[in-house]
Enzyme design. Structure first.
Site, PDB file in Angstrom:
ATOM      1  N   SER A 276       0.764  -1.257  -0.019  1.00 21.26           N
ATOM      2  CA  SER A 276      -0.107  -0.025   0.028  1.00 21.26           C
ATOM      3  C   SER A 276       0.776   1.260  -0.091  1.00 21.26           C
ATOM      4  CB  SER A 276      -0.969  -0.102   1.050  1.00 21.26           C
ATOM      5  OG  SER A 276      -0.159   0.119   2.398  1.00 21.26           O
ATOM      6  N   HIS A 277       0.222   2.370  -0.174  1.00 24.55           N
ATOM      7  CA  HIS A 277       0.803   3.587  -0.089  1.00 24.55           C
ATOM      8  C   HIS A 277       1.614   3.854   1.197  1.00 24.55           C
ATOM      9  CE1 HIS A 277       1.409   8.043   0.310  1.00 24.55           C
ATOM     10  NE2 HIS A 277       2.065   8.105  -0.874  1.00 24.55           N
TER      11      HIS A 277
END
Length: 833
Positions: free
Chosen positions: A786-787
């Site tokens: 994920s970011h």
């Protein structure tokens, strides 16, 4: 003959009007319809002739109310009324248009109903009101909308013995929510049925399987009931006991279901019924064909196909919040949900490496959910493997060939004055491009996922635990998020090198900076530099994955705020980034030493180098596709919003976000006021934001949960959690302690201080500016790629993600220790308030 009893009339008599014909049909076939008679349509024709009436609809309505009955007409109608009153204490008088309730032209609710009619004077007055309703403005508009060309005043009147219902309701022989023919739906409450028909109460609801008679029921508030009194009808609040129990028992529900099936079989197509129960006897008060079903089905299939139905919710759906934080606006939903579904369906078939195929993507309470099915997991095909060495180059080829040319066109559309035709053309092209764009989006992403999975499997042969280190060995590669931050940092260096600029940034609040900088030549030059920065890097919205919030390109405040943060923090981007690169190299060298087999070491290194070079794909595709498409689409759509405002469809150009795509197209073709609808949707979006969205819908099997967690990370809170410990995914190694600061959206960024532990639902590239000040990162959602995980590793911050509980369990000021290596959060001290 101007009036005829139900049991003496011909079923096919058009003179009875539609409602009258239906009641005659039901009575003739032995169904429990109360006695009554029909005032045929020729009575209105005679009344008009007797009074020599003429004129437009509005004048005719008033003239009828002022007209008088001839002796012949009055004697016949009142004789029928008095005969009915011999059997019933009072009557119900209802309009019965020849065009009402007929196939393709359901006028339900457009005409009039009067209850508890006892006297001759009341009766004749209500008959005239029913006749006048045929000429009312609202019916005229409805006839025009339905393209109904009936000009002859074919209005009959039904006069029926009034049943003093203790319980009444409405039945749809086809479930109107799901359009499922296998189910019928009953809505029931206390007293006369007008309370339900008018929407004055929240009834009990029963969904009945027409074959098994299995019943699903939901209790309603049943706030009040209507009853007859000496004159007219009154309302009374229901008691606590009445509200707390169902108004129908299961046996009565089954009896109603049998009656509905019998009526449906009589008509040969779906019907809706009105019923009443008095003195333990069931009566059928009305029946009509459901003439809107084809329209409703078309709306569901073509216009709102992406909206989740109650029937859908019985299946397992996974909330896509780790990628798109909801709720989203109606217009964005119209673009993104079909695009996600199309793109995911294409790519999960082309690259079946995760063992799932996406069946559907739908919207529920503003959130986006996906439905997937398990398929045989397959290793990457030869074609997929051939892409591994060139994933980044391939991505940039797609961006340059497909996206950037389209964005050039959007830029031009953001500066035009539209005609309805040009606006419709622009919107339809944008809608089509979202489908193409997200097909390419996942065409870029899925091969990289396959490569990551391949490298993870190889890494697991050497290191069975601590896979976090694998991804720290992939940090320290410049991507568009980091490149954006570096340019902001370089601008902050310019500020620090200028005493005048440093004074402005140190003294004024961020929202005062634009005006203050305009007061000096140096400030103006600096704003020009910021403008050049925004031309390239300003294509991100304050609310990622939506259209409703400003982009950085529209407002320099956001960039200036980030620059100010760099000025105040003294953060040295190049120095810190160099440390990340050095750490990556050291970790990788140490890992290679653990591999004893020379052949395996060479193979691992080859895949590692491919993965390292493609590590930019995650953030760069977001920069050029996810963020830039929405940001440029926003500016294009605002111009269409301006046209809709001029046409009186909406009050403000940004109200366009609260219309669905089909409504925008319809408004551009045939403008009609939609201000009220937009306002309701705007409030509904606010209400949805207050709801705690479930991680999934339905009842998943253990296998479905396992597959879902492969896609999004944990979707349930860890069973090991205690009062003082929260567990999640170890996403970035290291240990750090500090005070919690819960940030829910970009509007709260100013609350974050250097040394805080960032706690949030999820992060997007917009949140990257907080990482320079954070001690550690904790999220509710998100996985290893994920970011939040990627940027935490780039900034060397401990991170524990996918806790599912952190924003609920933690409070601002709590002191926590975040162990990003083990995935454990320890609550050291609770904040005192």
């Amino acid at each position: 003959m101007y009036s005829v009893l139900f049991n003496k009339a011909e079923e096919s008599s058009r003179l009875a009007g539609a409602k009258g014909m239906n009641l005659i049909k039901l009575r003739k076939n032995g169904l429990p319809v109360p006695d009554g008679f029909v005032i045929q349509t020729n009575a209105l024709t005679r009344f008009i002739e007797d009074n020599q009436l003429q004129g437009g609809d509005e004048q005719m309505g008033r003239a009828i109310m002022n007209g008088t009955f001839s002796k012949e007409l009055k004697d016949e109608l009142t004789a029928s009324f008095y005969e009915l009153r011999e059997s019933y204490a009072s009557a119900a008088v209802r309009s019965s248009s020849a065009s009402e309730d007929l196939e393709g032209a359901s006028f339900a609710g457009q005409y009039e109903t009067y209850l508890n009619i006892k006297t001759e004077e009341e009766f004749l007055g209500k008959v005239k009101e029913c006749w006048a309703s045929f000429f009312s403005a609202r019916v005229s508009r409805y006839k025009e909308k339905m393209q109904n060309d009936i000009t002859e005043p074919l209005m009959g009147v039904v006069v029926q013995g009034l049943i003093e219902s203790e319980v009444s309701g409405v039945i749809f022989s086809r479930n109107p929510l799901t359009h499922d023919d296998r189910e019928l739906m009953i809505s029931a409450s206390y007293g006369l049925g007008e309370a339900i028909v008018s929407g004055s109460v929240t009834p009990d609801t029963y969904i009945v399987n027409k074959e098994t008679f299995q019943i699903e029921k939901e209790i309603g508030l049943k706030e009040m009931f209507m009853f007859s009194q000496a004159e007219g009808v009154a309302e009374k609040e229901t008691s606590t006991d009445m509200r707390s129990r169902f108004c129908l028992d299961d046996e009565r529900v089954k009896e109603l279901a049998e009656l509905t099936k019998k009526t449906e079989a009589l008509y040969g197509y779906p019907v809706d019924l009105e019923f009443g129960i008095a003195e333990n006897k069931l009566y059928l008060l009305q029946a009509r064909p459901i003439t809107t079903i084809e329209q409703d089905q078309k709306a569901a299939d073509e216009k709102r196909e992406f909206m989740m139905t109650p029937l859908d919710q019985k299946d397992f759906w996974l909330n896509m919040e780790a990628n798109i934080e909801g709720p989203v606006s109606p217009l964005f939903a119209s673009l993104i949900v079909p695009a996600l579904e199309y793109g995911l369906q294409q790519s999960t078939k082309t690259f079946p490496v995760m063992g799932v195929e996406i069946e559907r993507v739908k919207l529920h309470q503003g959130r986006i959910f996906s439905k997937q099915k398990k398929i045989a997991e397959q290793p990457p095909s030869e074609q997929t493997e051939a892409l591994f060495p060139v994933l980044a180059e391939r991505m940039y080829d797609i961006i340059n060939e497909t996206f950037l040319p389209f964005y050039k066109g959007l830029d031009e559309l953001a500066h035009v004055t539209h005609t309805p035709e040009s606006a419709l053309d622009a919107f339809q092209k944008l809608k089509a491009f979202y489908l193409k764009g997200y097909e390419e989006h996942f065409n870029i992403i899925f091969p990289q996922v396959a490569l990551n999975m391949k490298l993870e499997a190889m890494y697991g042969q050497i290191e069975e635990e601590n896979s976090t280190l694998l991804y720290e060995m992939l940090a320290g590669v410049m991507n568009k998020s980091l490149e954006t931050d570096r340019h902001l940092w370089l601008l902050a260096r310019e500020v620090n090198n200028s005493p005048a600029l440093r004074h402005v940034f140190s003294t004024y609040h961020a929202d005062e900076l634009p005006q203050t900088l305009l007061q000096s030549e140096e400030g103006k030059r600096f704003l020009q530099q910021v403008g050049h920065f925004l031309e390239e890097y300003g294509w991100r919205s304050v609310k990622s994955h939506d259209l409703i919030e400003e982009t950085w390109a529209e407002n320099p405040y956001f960039a200036l705020s980030n620059i100010q943060n760099y000025v105040r923090s003294g953060y040295d981007f190049d120095s810190e980034f160099g440390k990340t690169i050095e750490k990556r190299k050291q970790l990788y060298a140490s890992f290679l030493e653990k591999i004893e087999d020379d052949g395996f070491r060479k193979t691992f290194d080859r895949y590692y180098q491919w993965t390292l070079s493609s590590s930019v794909v995650k953030d760069d595709h977001h920069f050029y596709i996810d963020a830039m498409l929405d940001a440029k689409a926003r500016l294009c759509l605002l111009k269409i919003g301006e046209l809709l405002k001029e046409q009186g469809v909406i009050d403000h150009r940004e109200d366009i976000w609260y219309l669905y795509g089909d409504e925008v197209e319809e408004a551009l073709t045939s403008p009609e006021p939609m201000q009220e609808k937009a306002a309701e949707r705007k409030q509904l979006l606010r209400d949805y934001q207050l709801l705690e969205a479930p991680a999934y819908l339905g009842t998943p099997t253990a296998e479905q949960l396992q597959v879902a967690e492969q896609i999004t990370g944990s979707i349930t809170e860890d069973e090991k959690n205690t009062e003082h410990h929260i567990y999640g995914l170890a996403a970035s190694s290291g240990i750090a302690s500090g005070p919690v600061k819960i940030i829910r959206d970009a509007g709260e960024f100013s609350r974050f201080s250097s040394g805080d532990v960032l706690v949030c639902k999820m992060t997007t590239p917009l949140w990257t500016s907080l990482f320079q000040d954070a001690k550690a990162v904790i999220t509710d959602t998100g996985g290893i790629l994920s970011h939040a995980a990627i940027i935490a590793r780039e900034y060397g911050l401990p991170a524990v993600l996918g806790t599912r509980a952190a924003t609920d369990r933690l409070k601002d000021g709590d002191i926590v220790t975040v162990d990003g290596t083990s995935g454990k959060i320890t609550i050291v001290k609770r904040a005192s308030y």
